[in-house]
Design an enzyme around this catalytic site. Structure first.
Site, PDB file in Angstrom:
ATOM      1  N   SER A 199       0.857  -1.186   0.000  1.00 55.04           N
ATOM      2  CA  SER A 199       0.000   0.000   0.000  1.00 55.04           C
ATOM      3  C   SER A 199       0.897   1.242   0.000  1.00 55.04           C
ATOM      4  O   SER A 199       1.952   1.264   0.629  1.00 55.04           O
ATOM      5  CB  SER A 199      -0.920  -0.015   1.221  1.00 55.04           C
ATOM      6  OG  SER A 199      -0.176  -0.287   2.393  1.00 55.04           O
ATOM      7  N   SER A 231       2.705  -2.369   4.152  1.00 50.79           N
ATOM      8  CA  SER A 231       2.684  -0.915   3.938  1.00 50.79           C
ATOM      9  C   SER A 231       3.986  -0.475   3.298  1.00 50.79           C
ATOM     10  O   SER A 231       5.027  -1.113   3.489  1.00 50.79           O
ATOM     11  CB  SER A 231       2.561  -0.194   5.279  1.00 50.79           C
ATOM     12  OG  SER A 231       3.753  -0.350   6.023  1.00 50.79           O
ATOM     13  N   ASP A 232       3.936   0.620   2.548  1.00 51.80           N
ATOM     14  CA  ASP A 232       5.199   1.246   2.204  1.00 51.80           C
ATOM     15  C   ASP A 232       5.807   1.722   3.532  1.00 51.80           C
ATOM     16  O   ASP A 232       5.102   1.882   4.534  1.00 51.80           O
ATOM     17  CB  ASP A 232       5.023   2.398   1.205  1.00 51.80           C
ATOM     18  CG  ASP A 232       6.342   2.712   0.497  1.00 51.80           C
ATOM     19  OD1 ASP A 232       7.410   2.251   0.978  1.00 51.80           O
ATOM     20  OD2 ASP A 232       6.326   3.411  -0.538  1.00 51.80           O
ATOM     21  N   TRP A 233       7.119   1.921   3.506  1.00 51.67           N
ATOM     22  CA  TRP A 233       7.835   2.157   4.762  1.00 51.67           C
ATOM     23  C   TRP A 233       7.356   3.418   5.476  1.00 51.67           C
ATOM     24  O   TRP A 233       7.506   4.516   4.957  1.00 51.67           O
ATOM     25  CB  TRP A 233       9.336   2.184   4.467  1.00 51.67           C
ATOM     26  CG  TRP A 233      10.008   0.839   4.606  1.00 51.67           C
ATOM     27  CD1 TRP A 233      11.209   0.600   5.232  1.00 51.67           C
ATOM     28  CD2 TRP A 233       9.564  -0.460   4.153  1.00 51.67           C
ATOM     29  NE1 TRP A 233      11.505  -0.756   5.197  1.00 51.67           N
ATOM     30  CE2 TRP A 233      10.527  -1.415   4.547  1.00 51.67           C
ATOM     31  CE3 TRP A 233       8.433  -0.914   3.476  1.00 51.67           C
ATOM     32  CZ2 TRP A 233      10.395  -2.781   4.280  1.00 51.67           C
ATOM     33  CZ3 TRP A 233       8.299  -2.279   3.203  1.00 51.67           C
ATOM     34  CH2 TRP A 233       9.267  -3.178   3.605  1.00 51.67           C
ATOM     35  N   ALA A 235       4.159   4.106   5.952  1.00 51.12           N
ATOM     36  CA  ALA A 235       2.897   4.601   5.385  1.00 51.12           C
ATOM     37  C   ALA A 235       1.705   4.358   6.313  1.00 51.12           C
ATOM     38  O   ALA A 235       0.679   5.037   6.179  1.00 51.12           O
ATOM     39  CB  ALA A 235       2.631   3.968   4.025  1.00 51.12           C
TER      40      ALA A 235
END
Ligand code: BGC
Length: 818
Positions: A199, A231-233, A235
């Site tokens: 995401s 998640s993106d880091w 996010a």
């Protein structure tokens, strides 16, 4: 198409394992253990899983030259191959690289759309077209997962540019989302069967991507995704996000879930079944990659080729020959003037989190010189490309004990040495909270350096990193400073593009002893840091550099100029501000072309650049960011040992004014995709402007003809259409054909449609003097549009246009859908 890669982990086993976990254990599994791994749960025989970035290689858990990775062509180069087999082979090798490095999950491919050529991270994405992206990404995912390694389709969704990427709210209508941005994810998720989706940082239509209904529909409801949403880091920013199908928070160990999630479940605010659902998905992933004792991993497909050979073939398969005035392949020239920084220091990949460190780069200078042993070759710089610090050349510095590289000494706040190591590099990057670098109060870089600069009393030098620093030369303090990021900088900039400075240092002899003492300061993303010593750009007189290249080119039979973008132009965390080549490279090409009519230009850029000299040169070959085998691939193509097999998967504009979708800057936090479905070539087709080179275009070294295009005259709306064609190789060498099938609506329609849109494609090699009959299926979806009632196919007259680019039609077939 790629179902064989799906593992069938026994679902009842997963449920049993989940039932054996305490709530605390379950929640622990849902946030990372650190930057790159998940928590182990020994009570159920689950080990930690390691995640690592792609897509141009697999870096591994450390960013360290002592653990090198094979650097493959970046996705914009892979996509230009239009060849599922080539991309699948690269995916397989990425899976093997991951396995070799102990990595369970590759954080790639990037499925975002090249919506505007100004997007800074386009080299990581495949194409401006959703079908090309979808199909090739499916092959890439299937390749990785054939090695029992998870692939991650990222960044879901509408993360198509970098400006304010952590906060931007992308406004995009439902139809455009479905037909363009989500459409691109269908291949990797449905056909490729990706085990993870990442995401994105941004919001979509007012809701964060990590807390968005799009995670439910279409991802799960329509596409049947059964994997992990990571998640993106950083996010994930709220506890509330746990209510959504967001499964894994990265990085860890802290984050908004943890104890707060345990308390929320205990308080009855969040149903434990929601947590279980995430845990089951994590366990399913663990089963697939073989991280649970007693659960067999997904089967592994044997691969016979080696990684470097695959990288080299992929580099030629994606190189696009844009112009060729009967000069390529070269016929034994007496002399070749090689020009350009890229000849010695090619850009093999873009910057940012995708970076890998290859053990070796095959330089164009070395490989072309070797491939033409009977030609006299020269090299001249021609123009300075980059504006930032470059690495110290490895042969110019050594540690105090004589080992090539530098000694890195880690100290605590009392000045006591914690550890020391020798690095064969001039930079230290760490994303590990427990690393020495992150635990140190002071870091000293000690090296003996032989400056290339001939000035007798001083030499240029530079330092990068978020820190206070002092530089000692032969024991005496020579310079000190402080480096900080700017207020508007991307939070990852402290690591990916650390602030830098350069200065002159005194010298007394050939070699100087340098100690750089750095004190890291807080800032940027947590648990990450990077430092570097390096060289500022050369300050030669630019006119003199051009003049030297011109005189070398004038004296040679052939001139080959390599032009490049720089790390300051194409990377993560910012967008491009111009499509022009950096520095004086355009002047350089103009001047060289004026001096030598046999000038060939090699473009080393991850996305389109302007080429104001294009009509003045004999050939132009776009090699993108071609990976570590760049030189070998270039020599293969110049000599004719390999044909440039690429076709543009993104339109190349002739000037900035005519670019139809150019805005990547949010207004008041919002970025409106006002162009709707008209992205890329679809947008160009609505303007009067003609691009420099259109979508689908690319020359090869051979010739082929297409005949006997056949398709049914009628088909029922909602069914696939089978098309057949005959391709004949009319030239004298093996050649590659890329057959592109576009659809046009003939009857007027109330639906806003592109003038024509890509519906199917097939790449195939044809030996000299042979023919091939091809069957191409145009999927029903190609005719459908997204409406309030879902996918709907409007009956009526259409045309199937078969061509070699969006503008070059070879045959067309009318078809009535009813
Ligand atoms: C990037 C992702 C990447 C992650 C981990 C983020 O900043 O957007 O693509 O996978 O970092 O490095």
């Amino acid at each position: 198409m790629y179902e064989e890669v799906l593992s069938d982990v026994d679902e009842s086993v997963l449920a049993d394992l989940c039932a054996r976990l305490t709530l605390e254990e379950k929640v622990l599994l849902l946030t990372g253990r650190d930057s790159w791994s998940t928590h182990p749960l020994p009570s159920i025989g689950l080990r930690s899983m390691v995640l690592s970035d792609g897509p141009a290689g697999v870096r591994g858990a450390t960013w360290d030259e002592r653990s090198p990775s094979v650097n493959f062509p970046s996705p914009s180069a892979l996509a230009a191959s239009w060849d599922r087999t080539v991309v699948r082979a690269v995916g397989e090798q990425l899976g093997r690289e991951a396995a070799r490095k102990g990595v369970d999950v590759v954080l790639a491919p990037t499925i975002n759309i090249q919506r505007s050529p100004y997007g800074g991270r386009h080299f990581e994405a495949f194409s401006e077209d959703p079908l090309v992206t979808s199909e090739l990404a499916a092959a890439y995912v299937a390749g990785i997962q054939s090695q029992a390694v998870g692939a991650t389709a990222k960044h879901y969704v509408a993360n198509d540019s970098e400006t304010d990427r952590f906060t931007v709210d992308v406004q995009v209508d439902e139809r455009s989302l479905r037909e363009v941005y989500l459409r691109a994810f269908e291949g990797p998720v449905i056909d490729g069967g990706a085990w993870l989706v990442m995401s994105a940082y941004n919001s979509v239509n007012g809701a964060r991507a990590t807390e968005n209904e799009l995670l439910r529909s279409p991802l799960e409801d329509d596409w049947g995704f059964d994997g992990v949403v990571v998640s993106d880091w950083t996010a994930v920013r709220s506890l509330q996000s746990a209510q959504f199908p967001q499964d894994l928070v990265m990085p860890g160990p802290s984050g908004p879930w943890g104890d707060a999630l345990v308390r929320a479940v205990r308080a009855g605010e969040i149903d434990e079944r929601i947590v279980d659902r995430k845990v089951i998905r994590m366990l399913r992933l663990a089963g697939r990659v073989g991280a649970i004792d007693g659960v067999a991993a997904s089967p592994i497909t044997e691969v016979s080729t080696d990684a470097r050979a695959t990288a080299r073939v992929a580099a030629t398969a994606g190189s696009v020959l844009l112009r060729n005035e009967a000069i390529l392949p070269l016929a034994a020239p007496a002399s070749i003037a090689l020009v350009g920084e890229g000849m010695r220091h090619p850009r093999t990949q873009g910057g940012g989190s995708a970076t890998v460190i290859p053990a070796e780069v095959v330089t164009p200078l070395g490989a072309v010189t070797a491939r033409f042993p009977d030609s006299t070759t020269t090299w001249s710089l021609g123009a300075v490309v980059g504006t930032g610090l470059s690495d110290l050349p490895l042969d110019s510095f050594h540690a105090p004990d004589g080992t090539p590289g530098m000694q890195v000494v880690y100290l605590n706040q009392h000045g006591e040495i914690l550890a020391s190591e020798t690095r064969r590099a001039s930079e230290v990057v760490s994303f590990e909270a427990e690393s020495l670098a992150l635990r140190s109060a002071v870091i000293e870089l000690r090296l003996a350096y032989r400056p290339e600069d001939q000035h007798p009393t001083e030499f240029p030098f530079g330092v990068a990193g978020l820190c206070d620093f002092e530089v000692f030369v032969d024991g005496a303090l020579a310079h000190q400073g402080r480096l900080r990021t700017g207020p508007g900088d991307d939070p990852a900039a402290a690591v990916l593009h650390p602030p830098s400075t350069s200065f002159l240092l005194p010298r007394a002899g050939e070699e100087v002893a340098i100690t750089v003492r750095l004190r890291p300061v807080e800032g940027g993303i947590p648990d990450a840091l990077s430092f570097r010593v390096g060289l500022p750009p050369r300050d030669d007189d630019p006119d003199a550099l051009i003049a030297q290249a011109v005189s070398a080119a004038a004296a040679a039979e052939i001139a080959v100029v390599m032009v490049s973008t720089s790390p300051e132009v194409e990377s993560e965390g910012f967008d491009r501000t111009t499509l022009a080549l950096p520095g004086r490279q355009d002047d350089l090409v103009h001047a060289v072309a004026a001096a030598n009519p046999h000038t060939i230009v090699i473009v080393n850029a991850g996305s389109p650049v302007l080429m104001p000299w294009v009509d003045d040169v004999a050939a132009v070959l776009a090699m993108w960011f071609p990976g570590q085998e760049v030189g070998a691939a270039l020599a293969d193509m110049l000599s004719g040992d390999a044909e440039p097999g690429g076709r543009l998967a993104v339109t190349w504009p002739a000037d900035e004014q005519s670019v139809p979708v150019s805005n990547v800057t949010p207004d008041d936090g919002r970025l409106a995709y006002t162009e709707g479905i008209h992205v890329g070539y679809r947008a160009w087709l609505r303007t009067d402007a003609t691009p420099a080179f259109e979508f689908g275009f690319g020359l090869g070294y051979g010739q082929w003809a297409l005949t006997d295009a056949n398709a049914p005259e009628r088909a029922s709306a909602g069914s696939d259409v089978d098309l057949s064609v005959t391709l004949a190789n009319t030239g004298s060498r093996m050649t590659k054909a890329v057959v592109q099938v576009y659809v046009e609506r003939v009857e007027t329609s109330s639906i806003d449609r592109p003038e024509r849109w890509l519906a199917a494609f097939k790449a195939t090699g044809i030996p000299a003097a042979e023919s091939r009959h091809l069957r191409i299926t145009v999927p029903a979806r190609a005719f459908a549009t997204w409406t309030a009632d879902g996918w709907v196919t409007e009956p009526g007259e259409y045309r199937l246009v078969i061509g070699t680019s969006v503008a070059k039609e070879l045959q067309s077939i009318p078809i009535r859908l009813g």
